[in-house]
Design an enzyme around this catalytic site. Sequence first.
Site, PDB file in Angstrom:
ATOM      1  N   VAL A  15      27.413 -24.504 -22.369  1.00  0.00           N
ATOM      2  CA  VAL A  15      26.065 -24.191 -21.853  1.00  0.00           C
ATOM      3  C   VAL A  15      25.300 -25.481 -21.574  1.00  0.00           C
ATOM      4  O   VAL A  15      24.676 -25.642 -20.521  1.00  0.00           O
ATOM      5  CB  VAL A  15      25.272 -23.295 -22.839  1.00  0.00           C
ATOM      6  CG1 VAL A  15      23.860 -23.056 -22.311  1.00  0.00           C
ATOM      7  CG2 VAL A  15      25.983 -21.964 -23.059  1.00  0.00           C
ATOM      8  N   VAL A 126      18.602 -21.989 -27.478  1.00  0.00           N
ATOM      9  CA  VAL A 126      19.661 -21.172 -26.859  1.00  0.00           C
ATOM     10  C   VAL A 126      20.634 -20.683 -27.934  1.00  0.00           C
ATOM     11  O   VAL A 126      21.326 -19.686 -27.768  1.00  0.00           O
ATOM     12  CB  VAL A 126      20.419 -21.987 -25.772  1.00  0.00           C
ATOM     13  CG1 VAL A 126      21.552 -21.177 -25.155  1.00  0.00           C
ATOM     14  CG2 VAL A 126      19.474 -22.431 -24.660  1.00  0.00           C
ATOM     15  N   HIS A 183      17.566 -10.442 -28.645  1.00  0.00           N
ATOM     16  CA  HIS A 183      18.801 -10.680 -27.895  1.00  0.00           C
ATOM     17  C   HIS A 183      19.931 -10.064 -28.701  1.00  0.00           C
ATOM     18  O   HIS A 183      20.311 -10.566 -29.736  1.00  0.00           O
ATOM     19  CB  HIS A 183      18.999 -12.187 -27.756  1.00  0.00           C
ATOM     20  CG  HIS A 183      20.150 -12.562 -26.889  1.00  0.00           C
ATOM     21  ND1 HIS A 183      20.393 -11.986 -25.661  1.00  0.00           N
ATOM     22  CD2 HIS A 183      21.128 -13.492 -27.049  1.00  0.00           C
ATOM     23  CE1 HIS A 183      21.464 -12.536 -25.119  1.00  0.00           C
ATOM     24  NE2 HIS A 183      21.932 -13.450 -25.943  1.00  0.00           N
TER      25      HIS A 183
HETATM   26  N1  APR Z   1      24.460 -31.782 -33.314  1.00  0.00           N
HETATM   27  C1  APR Z   1      24.744 -31.912 -31.997  1.00  0.00           C
HETATM   28  N2  APR Z   1      25.641 -31.135 -31.367  1.00  0.00           N
HETATM   29  C2  APR Z   1      26.279 -30.209 -32.079  1.00  0.00           C
HETATM   30  C3  APR Z   1      26.034 -30.010 -33.463  1.00  0.00           C
HETATM   31  C4  APR Z   1      25.079 -30.869 -34.074  1.00  0.00           C
HETATM   32  N3  APR Z   1      24.790 -30.763 -35.356  1.00  0.00           N
HETATM   33  N4  APR Z   1      26.834 -29.022 -33.901  1.00  0.00           N
HETATM   34  C5  APR Z   1      27.542 -28.582 -32.848  1.00  0.00           C
HETATM   35  N5  APR Z   1      27.210 -29.306 -31.744  1.00  0.00           N
HETATM   36  C6  APR Z   1      27.751 -29.187 -30.412  1.00  0.00           C
HETATM   37  C7  APR Z   1      29.260 -28.988 -30.386  1.00  0.00           C
HETATM   38  O1  APR Z   1      29.942 -30.207 -30.586  1.00  0.00           O
HETATM   39  C8  APR Z   1      29.467 -28.399 -28.998  1.00  0.00           C
HETATM   40  O2  APR Z   1      29.799 -29.383 -28.034  1.00  0.00           O
HETATM   41  O3  APR Z   1      27.240 -28.043 -29.756  1.00  0.00           O
HETATM   42  C9  APR Z   1      28.099 -27.774 -28.660  1.00  0.00           C
HETATM   43  C10 APR Z   1      28.184 -26.280 -28.443  1.00  0.00           C
HETATM   44  O4  APR Z   1      28.920 -26.080 -27.305  1.00  0.00           O
HETATM   45  P1  APR Z   1      30.009 -24.926 -27.149  1.00  0.00           P
HETATM   46  O5  APR Z   1      30.815 -24.854 -28.395  1.00  0.00           O
HETATM   47  O6  APR Z   1      30.696 -25.125 -25.844  1.00  0.00           O
HETATM   48  O7  APR Z   1      29.095 -23.625 -27.123  1.00  0.00           O
HETATM   49  P2  APR Z   1      28.312 -22.986 -25.890  1.00  0.00           P
HETATM   50  O8  APR Z   1      29.162 -21.959 -25.250  1.00  0.00           O
HETATM   51  O9  APR Z   1      27.752 -24.083 -25.056  1.00  0.00           O
HETATM   52  O10 APR Z   1      27.171 -22.209 -26.656  1.00  0.00           O
HETATM   53  C11 APR Z   1      25.959 -22.849 -26.998  1.00  0.00           C
HETATM   54  O11 APR Z   1      24.825 -20.769 -27.183  1.00  0.00           O
HETATM   55  O12 APR Z   1      25.674 -18.653 -27.367  1.00  0.00           O
HETATM   56  C12 APR Z   1      25.004 -19.678 -28.027  1.00  0.00           C
HETATM   57  O13 APR Z   1      25.362 -19.607 -30.390  1.00  0.00           O
HETATM   58  C13 APR Z   1      25.840 -20.126 -29.202  1.00  0.00           C
HETATM   59  O14 APR Z   1      24.932 -22.082 -30.200  1.00  0.00           O
HETATM   60  C14 APR Z   1      25.775 -21.614 -29.182  1.00  0.00           C
HETATM   61  C15 APR Z   1      25.133 -21.963 -27.854  1.00  0.00           C
END
Ligand code: APR
Length: 320
Positions: A15, A126, A183
């Site tokens: 995202v 998000v 949501h």
């Molecule tokens: N600090 C910074 N980045 C982080 C942290 C943190 N503490 N913890 C996790 N991340 C990063 C991960 O490394 C990953 O790259 O957040 C990113 C999340 O990306 P994806 O796993 O690809 O998830 P995405 O599909 O983008 O979803 C984003 O939307 O649906 C919601 O709950 C879901 O939180 C999620 C968000």
Amino acid sequence: MSRRNKITIVGAGNVGATAAHWAVQKHLGDVVLVDIKEGMPQGKALDLAEASPVMGFDCTLTGSNSYDATAGSDVVVITAGVPRRKDPKTGKFTSRDELVEINRKIVGSVTREVVKRSPDAVLICVANPLDAMCHVMYHESGFPKERVIGMAGVLDTARYKFFISEALGVSVDDIHGMVLGGHGDTMVPLPHHTSIGGIPLPELLPKEKIDAIIERTRKGGGEIVGLLGYSGYYAPAASVIAMVESIVRDRKRVLPAACMLQGEYGYKDLFIGVPAVLGKGGVEKIIEMKLGDAEKAMLEVSAEAVRSVVELLPYDKSSN
Ligand code: APR
């Protein structure tokens, strides 16, 4: 020389990176991508910046594992967290509610880092479970309620409108409507407030078809997870960028967004999706629309579902 808008996106995953892509393509401002994965936000920012001569955007892109580059942001989007996934062994999906424990710690720490450096930013959440994570951002930031917003309604509404456009074979541009509430499966689509070129939806589609569209909208997130094995990201990223655009360009669009309610719709100290005017100040106004009894009852079910997750959080109910 006037300063360009600065947009930070924390979480450079599906995202986050897709949102960065659309933000620069729309020339919304300079973008900072932050993630805990080393090299990843830097790599994505560089890759996207290298597209700028082809796509013709002048915004800068910075990738970082630290928050210093985020200082002075106008808007901060927090996508950092763990998304819903399908367990390959059991085939079961992580429910939004199961995510609360993991994501509240991530969203809490990210919020604290961000607000130290961008005390005037508008924060957009998000991460899921969305409405509960807005509470985390609100309490951890200490920001006024106008500057903490959740993205869910724009996405749920986009899915709803898309399904209607498909069913009627008409342009998505001419469909107006909104999905309110939390949501999740209890979200509240409003067919009686939906129109196509000004014509009320119930005049154009039979009740069974509308009910099927509502059901598909409610399960829209799960439908994508079922196909991909992970959450969707094009429509979520587009939706958060619509909110960012309305804020940084002060467009004052009326968009459904998770807002902290203090009496509106009869709720207090609760984030839930309602129509909001989004501008430079964040939530500049919550619009209270007249709901019928059935719609009110659905909103109550949705509010109760949000409350049951919020109750798991270690905050008292008082406002900032
Ligand atoms: N600090 C910074 N980045 C982080 C942290 C943190 N503490 N913890 C996790 N991340 C990063 C991960 O490394 C990953 O790259 O957040 C990113 C999340 O990306 P994806 O796993 O690809 O998830 P995405 O599909 O983008 O979803 C984003 O939307 O649906 C919601 O709950 C879901 O939180 C999620 C968000």
